[in-house]
Design a protein around this motif. Structure first.
Motif, PDB file in Angstrom:
ATOM      1  N   ILE A 183      -4.573   9.125  10.537  1.00  0.00           N
ATOM      2  CA  ILE A 183      -3.617  10.231  10.452  1.00  0.00           C
ATOM      3  C   ILE A 183      -2.267   9.627  10.108  1.00  0.00           C
ATOM      4  O   ILE A 183      -1.771   8.755  10.832  1.00  0.00           O
ATOM      5  CB  ILE A 183      -3.530  11.023  11.766  1.00  0.00           C
ATOM      6  N   SER A 184      -1.710  10.072   8.990  1.00  0.00           N
ATOM      7  CA  SER A 184      -0.387   9.586   8.600  1.00  0.00           C
ATOM      8  C   SER A 184       0.505  10.769   8.272  1.00  0.00           C
ATOM      9  O   SER A 184       0.030  11.849   7.914  1.00  0.00           O
ATOM     10  CB  SER A 184      -0.479   8.627   7.403  1.00  0.00           C
ATOM     11  N   GLU A 185       1.810  10.549   8.417  1.00  0.00           N
ATOM     12  CA  GLU A 185       2.790  11.584   8.100  1.00  0.00           C
ATOM     13  C   GLU A 185       3.765  11.033   7.083  1.00  0.00           C
ATOM     14  O   GLU A 185       4.235   9.893   7.198  1.00  0.00           O
ATOM     15  CB  GLU A 185       3.497  12.053   9.365  1.00  0.00           C
ATOM     16  N   HIS A 186       4.062  11.873   6.079  1.00  0.00           N
ATOM     17  CA  HIS A 186       4.883  11.480   4.931  1.00  0.00           C
ATOM     18  C   HIS A 186       6.002  12.492   4.750  1.00  0.00           C
ATOM     19  O   HIS A 186       5.819  13.677   5.046  1.00  0.00           O
ATOM     20  CB  HIS A 186       4.004  11.430   3.676  1.00  0.00           C
ATOM     21  N   ASP A 187       7.128  12.028   4.251  1.00  0.00           N
ATOM     22  CA  ASP A 187       8.291  12.904   4.080  1.00  0.00           C
ATOM     23  C   ASP A 187       7.959  14.156   3.277  1.00  0.00           C
ATOM     24  O   ASP A 187       8.384  15.253   3.624  1.00  0.00           O
ATOM     25  CB  ASP A 187       9.437  12.164   3.388  1.00  0.00           C
ATOM     26  N   ASP A 188       7.208  13.994   2.194  1.00  0.00           N
ATOM     27  CA  ASP A 188       6.890  15.100   1.299  1.00  0.00           C
ATOM     28  C   ASP A 188       5.738  14.692   0.392  1.00  0.00           C
ATOM     29  O   ASP A 188       5.173  13.607   0.552  1.00  0.00           O
ATOM     30  CB  ASP A 188       8.131  15.515   0.475  1.00  0.00           C
ATOM     31  N   ARG A 189       5.410  15.553  -0.560  1.00  0.00           N
ATOM     32  CA  ARG A 189       4.300  15.272  -1.473  1.00  0.00           C
ATOM     33  C   ARG A 189       4.557  14.016  -2.300  1.00  0.00           C
ATOM     34  O   ARG A 189       3.631  13.252  -2.568  1.00  0.00           O
ATOM     35  CB  ARG A 189       4.053  16.465  -2.389  1.00  0.00           C
ATOM     36  N   GLU A 190       5.794  13.835  -2.725  1.00  0.00           N
ATOM     37  CA  GLU A 190       6.130  12.635  -3.505  1.00  0.00           C
ATOM     38  C   GLU A 190       5.909  11.371  -2.681  1.00  0.00           C
ATOM     39  O   GLU A 190       5.410  10.371  -3.191  1.00  0.00           O
ATOM     40  CB  GLU A 190       7.575  12.701  -3.998  1.00  0.00           C
ATOM     41  N   ALA A 191       6.267  11.403  -1.408  1.00  0.00           N
ATOM     42  CA  ALA A 191       6.070  10.244  -0.537  1.00  0.00           C
ATOM     43  C   ALA A 191       4.580   9.949  -0.349  1.00  0.00           C
ATOM     44  O   ALA A 191       4.184   8.777  -0.285  1.00  0.00           O
ATOM     45  CB  ALA A 191       6.737  10.476   0.814  1.00  0.00           C
ATOM     46  N   LEU A 192       3.757  10.990  -0.289  1.00  0.00           N
ATOM     47  CA  LEU A 192       2.313  10.780  -0.192  1.00  0.00           C
ATOM     48  C   LEU A 192       1.792  10.107  -1.457  1.00  0.00           C
ATOM     49  O   LEU A 192       0.959   9.201  -1.394  1.00  0.00           O
ATOM     50  CB  LEU A 192       1.583  12.102   0.063  1.00  0.00           C
ATOM     51  N   ALA A 193       2.308  10.508  -2.606  1.00  0.00           N
ATOM     52  CA  ALA A 193       1.908   9.879  -3.870  1.00  0.00           C
ATOM     53  C   ALA A 193       2.365   8.419  -3.927  1.00  0.00           C
ATOM     54  O   ALA A 193       1.627   7.553  -4.406  1.00  0.00           O
ATOM     55  CB  ALA A 193       2.471  10.661  -5.049  1.00  0.00           C
ATOM     56  N   VAL A 194       3.564   8.141  -3.417  1.00  0.00           N
ATOM     57  CA  VAL A 194       4.047   6.758  -3.368  1.00  0.00           C
ATOM     58  C   VAL A 194       3.117   5.923  -2.498  1.00  0.00           C
ATOM     59  O   VAL A 194       2.728   4.813  -2.868  1.00  0.00           O
ATOM     60  CB  VAL A 194       5.507   6.699  -2.856  1.00  0.00           C
ATOM     61  N   TYR A 195       2.748   6.444  -1.347  1.00  0.00           N
ATOM     62  CA  TYR A 195       1.819   5.770  -0.426  1.00  0.00           C
ATOM     63  C   TYR A 195       0.490   5.485  -1.116  1.00  0.00           C
ATOM     64  O   TYR A 195      -0.032   4.365  -1.056  1.00  0.00           O
ATOM     65  CB  TYR A 195       1.617   6.658   0.807  1.00  0.00           C
ATOM     66  N   ALA A 196      -0.068   6.481  -1.774  1.00  0.00           N
ATOM     67  CA  ALA A 196      -1.378   6.336  -2.417  1.00  0.00           C
ATOM     68  C   ALA A 196      -1.381   5.238  -3.470  1.00  0.00           C
ATOM     69  O   ALA A 196      -2.394   4.560  -3.651  1.00  0.00           O
ATOM     70  CB  ALA A 196      -1.803   7.665  -3.033  1.00  0.00           C
ATOM     71  N   ASN A 197      -0.250   5.057  -4.137  1.00  0.00           N
ATOM     72  CA  ASN A 197      -0.174   4.096  -5.237  1.00  0.00           C
ATOM     73  C   ASN A 197       0.550   2.806  -4.893  1.00  0.00           C
ATOM     74  O   ASN A 197       0.691   1.934  -5.750  1.00  0.00           O
ATOM     75  CB  ASN A 197       0.495   4.767  -6.439  1.00  0.00           C
ATOM     76  N   HIS A 198       1.014   2.681  -3.664  1.00  0.00           N
ATOM     77  CA  HIS A 198       1.754   1.486  -3.260  1.00  0.00           C
ATOM     78  C   HIS A 198       0.808   0.280  -3.208  1.00  0.00           C
ATOM     79  O   HIS A 198      -0.287   0.377  -2.661  1.00  0.00           O
ATOM     80  CB  HIS A 198       2.407   1.712  -1.890  1.00  0.00           C
ATOM     81  N   PRO A 199       1.229  -0.853  -3.774  1.00  0.00           N
ATOM     82  CA  PRO A 199       0.351  -2.044  -3.793  1.00  0.00           C
ATOM     83  C   PRO A 199      -0.127  -2.480  -2.408  1.00  0.00           C
ATOM     84  O   PRO A 199      -1.291  -2.899  -2.262  1.00  0.00           O
ATOM     85  CB  PRO A 199       1.229  -3.124  -4.431  1.00  0.00           C
ATOM     86  N   ALA A 200       0.703  -2.353  -1.385  1.00  0.00           N
ATOM     87  CA  ALA A 200       0.287  -2.748  -0.033  1.00  0.00           C
ATOM     88  C   ALA A 200      -0.803  -1.813   0.498  1.00  0.00           C
ATOM     89  O   ALA A 200      -1.729  -2.252   1.180  1.00  0.00           O
ATOM     90  CB  ALA A 200       1.489  -2.760   0.910  1.00  0.00           C
ATOM     91  N   HIS A 201      -0.710  -0.522   0.163  1.00  0.00           N
ATOM     92  CA  HIS A 201      -1.750   0.422   0.572  1.00  0.00           C
ATOM     93  C   HIS A 201      -3.042   0.156  -0.184  1.00  0.00           C
ATOM     94  O   HIS A 201      -4.132   0.159   0.407  1.00  0.00           O
ATOM     95  CB  HIS A 201      -1.304   1.872   0.343  1.00  0.00           C
ATOM     96  N   ILE A 202      -2.937  -0.089  -1.462  1.00  0.00           N
ATOM     97  CA  ILE A 202      -4.126  -0.365  -2.267  1.00  0.00           C
ATOM     98  C   ILE A 202      -4.854  -1.595  -1.731  1.00  0.00           C
ATOM     99  O   ILE A 202      -6.081  -1.599  -1.601  1.00  0.00           O
ATOM    100  CB  ILE A 202      -3.748  -0.519  -3.757  1.00  0.00           C
ATOM    101  N   GLU A 203      -4.103  -2.616  -1.361  1.00  0.00           N
ATOM    102  CA  GLU A 203      -4.706  -3.825  -0.801  1.00  0.00           C
ATOM    103  C   GLU A 203      -5.401  -3.537   0.536  1.00  0.00           C
ATOM    104  O   GLU A 203      -6.538  -3.958   0.766  1.00  0.00           O
ATOM    105  CB  GLU A 203      -3.645  -4.901  -0.614  1.00  0.00           C
TER     106      GLU A 203
END
Length: 98
Positions: A59-79
């Protein structure tokens, strides 16, 4: 704010499952403070009352839809997500506004 909920079913046996969940929880939970707009992230293991239950939840919480997209594509998350993918057999996701 967007809440991102992901359920995981793992390939490991019941005896190995807790260790596998810890193995992927640590790098995912460490993303807080690294990924912009990620407010919180926690991983929990099912307590095993019903065999049909999913094995773990994120369960994660993100500022907004754009922040969720940043999370999904962030290199640290992908790893970190590569660890989860190597252990899971199925997942389900729900994203909703809070």
């Amino acid at each position: 704010m967007i809440r991102h909920v992901v359920f995981f079913r793992l390939a490991s046996s019941e005896a190995e499952r807790a260790a596998d969940i810890r193995r992927f929880a640590a790098p995912l939970e460490a993303l807080v403070g690294v990924v912009p707009g990620l407010r919180s992230l926690t991983v929990g293991a099912d307590i095993g009352l019903l065999e049909a239950n999913w094995h773990a939840v994120l369960i994660s919480e993100h500022d907004d839809r754009e922040a969720l997209a940043v999370y999904a594509n962030h290199p640290a998350h992908i790893e970190a997500a590569t660890i989860v993918r190597s252990l899971m057999i199925d997942r389900a996701t729900v994203d909703y506004e809070v």
